[in-house]
Scaffold this motif. Structure first.
Motif, PDB file in Angstrom:
ATOM      1  N   MET A 169      39.133  37.204  33.240  1.00 19.83           N
ATOM      2  CA  MET A 169      38.441  38.431  33.554  1.00 19.83           C
ATOM      3  C   MET A 169      37.909  39.015  32.240  1.00 19.83           C
ATOM      4  O   MET A 169      38.609  39.084  31.251  1.00 19.83           O
ATOM      5  N   SER A 170      36.658  39.439  32.281  1.00 21.67           N
ATOM      6  CA  SER A 170      36.042  40.038  31.109  1.00 21.67           C
ATOM      7  C   SER A 170      36.522  41.465  30.915  1.00 21.67           C
ATOM      8  O   SER A 170      36.941  42.123  31.858  1.00 21.67           O
ATOM      9  N   ARG A 171      36.425  41.935  29.693  1.00 23.21           N
ATOM     10  CA  ARG A 171      36.815  43.312  29.385  1.00 23.21           C
ATOM     11  C   ARG A 171      35.795  44.296  29.933  1.00 23.21           C
ATOM     12  O   ARG A 171      34.619  43.983  30.078  1.00 23.21           O
ATOM     13  N   THR A 177      28.842  40.216  36.985  1.00 24.21           N
ATOM     14  CA  THR A 177      29.411  40.279  35.633  1.00 24.21           C
ATOM     15  C   THR A 177      30.854  39.809  35.577  1.00 24.21           C
ATOM     16  O   THR A 177      31.348  39.472  34.508  1.00 24.21           O
ATOM     17  N   ARG A 178      31.532  39.818  36.726  1.00 25.23           N
ATOM     18  CA  ARG A 178      32.961  39.477  36.813  1.00 25.23           C
ATOM     19  C   ARG A 178      33.818  40.466  36.025  1.00 25.23           C
ATOM     20  O   ARG A 178      34.963  40.186  35.690  1.00 25.23           O
ATOM     21  N   ARG A 179      33.237  41.627  35.699  1.00 25.00           N
ATOM     22  CA  ARG A 179      33.987  42.656  34.992  1.00 25.00           C
ATOM     23  C   ARG A 179      34.441  43.718  35.986  1.00 25.00           C
ATOM     24  O   ARG A 179      33.710  44.052  36.911  1.00 25.00           O
ATOM     25  N   GLN A 198      37.615  37.119  43.481  1.00 22.02           N
ATOM     26  CA  GLN A 198      38.055  35.901  42.795  1.00 22.02           C
ATOM     27  C   GLN A 198      38.770  36.239  41.487  1.00 22.02           C
ATOM     28  O   GLN A 198      39.769  35.606  41.142  1.00 22.02           O
ATOM     29  N   GLU A 199      38.264  37.215  40.771  1.00 17.03           N
ATOM     30  CA  GLU A 199      38.921  37.629  39.528  1.00 17.03           C
ATOM     31  C   GLU A 199      40.293  38.230  39.818  1.00 17.03           C
ATOM     32  O   GLU A 199      41.251  38.003  39.089  1.00 17.03           O
ATOM     33  N   TYR A 200      40.390  38.983  40.905  1.00 17.43           N
ATOM     34  CA  TYR A 200      41.679  39.564  41.301  1.00 17.43           C
ATOM     35  C   TYR A 200      42.678  38.457  41.621  1.00 17.43           C
ATOM     36  O   TYR A 200      43.831  38.500  41.180  1.00 17.43           O
ATOM     37  N   GLU A 201      42.241  37.449  42.371  1.00 20.07           N
ATOM     38  CA  GLU A 201      43.130  36.335  42.719  1.00 20.07           C
ATOM     39  C   GLU A 201      43.583  35.584  41.475  1.00 20.07           C
ATOM     40  O   GLU A 201      44.754  35.217  41.354  1.00 20.07           O
ATOM     41  N   ARG A 202      42.665  35.353  40.534  1.00 18.48           N
ATOM     42  CA  ARG A 202      43.041  34.691  39.275  1.00 18.48           C
ATOM     43  C   ARG A 202      44.077  35.514  38.514  1.00 18.48           C
ATOM     44  O   ARG A 202      45.024  34.979  37.954  1.00 18.48           O
ATOM     45  N   MET A 203      43.874  36.822  38.495  1.00 15.99           N
ATOM     46  CA  MET A 203      44.805  37.696  37.803  1.00 15.99           C
ATOM     47  C   MET A 203      46.189  37.618  38.454  1.00 15.99           C
ATOM     48  O   MET A 203      47.213  37.556  37.756  1.00 15.99           O
TER      49      MET A 203
END
Length: 93
Positions: A1-3, A30-32, A50-55
């Motif tokens: 996840m990007s900042r 942006t996936r941010r 998807q970023e939430y699942e990765r986290m």
């Protein structure tokens, strides 16, 4: 996840309400994550699924590592040789 980019990713809740689709598109592209504010204070974080699942996967892995380190510190560890033997035995069954 990007900042989070402070100048782009922190928005008032009222602005979010007025342009939900645009904000969701920005987050997806942006996936941010985006921080939503109310009266100048952060109240929510919106992020791509998807970023939430990765986290979540990363957090689960870190919790497993922490748990393993505690077990080793408490003398409940298994040597590499013993672990390999146990795994090979289970695979043979």
């Amino acid at each position: 996840m990007s900042r989070v980019h402070v100048d782009e990713d922190i928005r008032p809740l009222s602005e979010f309400r007025a342009g939900v689709a645009t904000f969701v598109k920005q987050i997806h592209e942006t996936r941010r994550p985006m921080v939503l504010t109310q009266r100048g204070r952060g109240v929510a974080v919106l992020m791509d699924v998807q970023e939430y699942e990765r986290m979540q996967e990363r957090l689960e892995l870190l919790e497993e590592i922490y748990k393993a380190e505690e077990q080793i510190a408490n003398g409940k560890g298994v040597s590499h040789k013993d672990a390999k033997s146990q795994i090979l035995r289970r695979l043979a069954e």
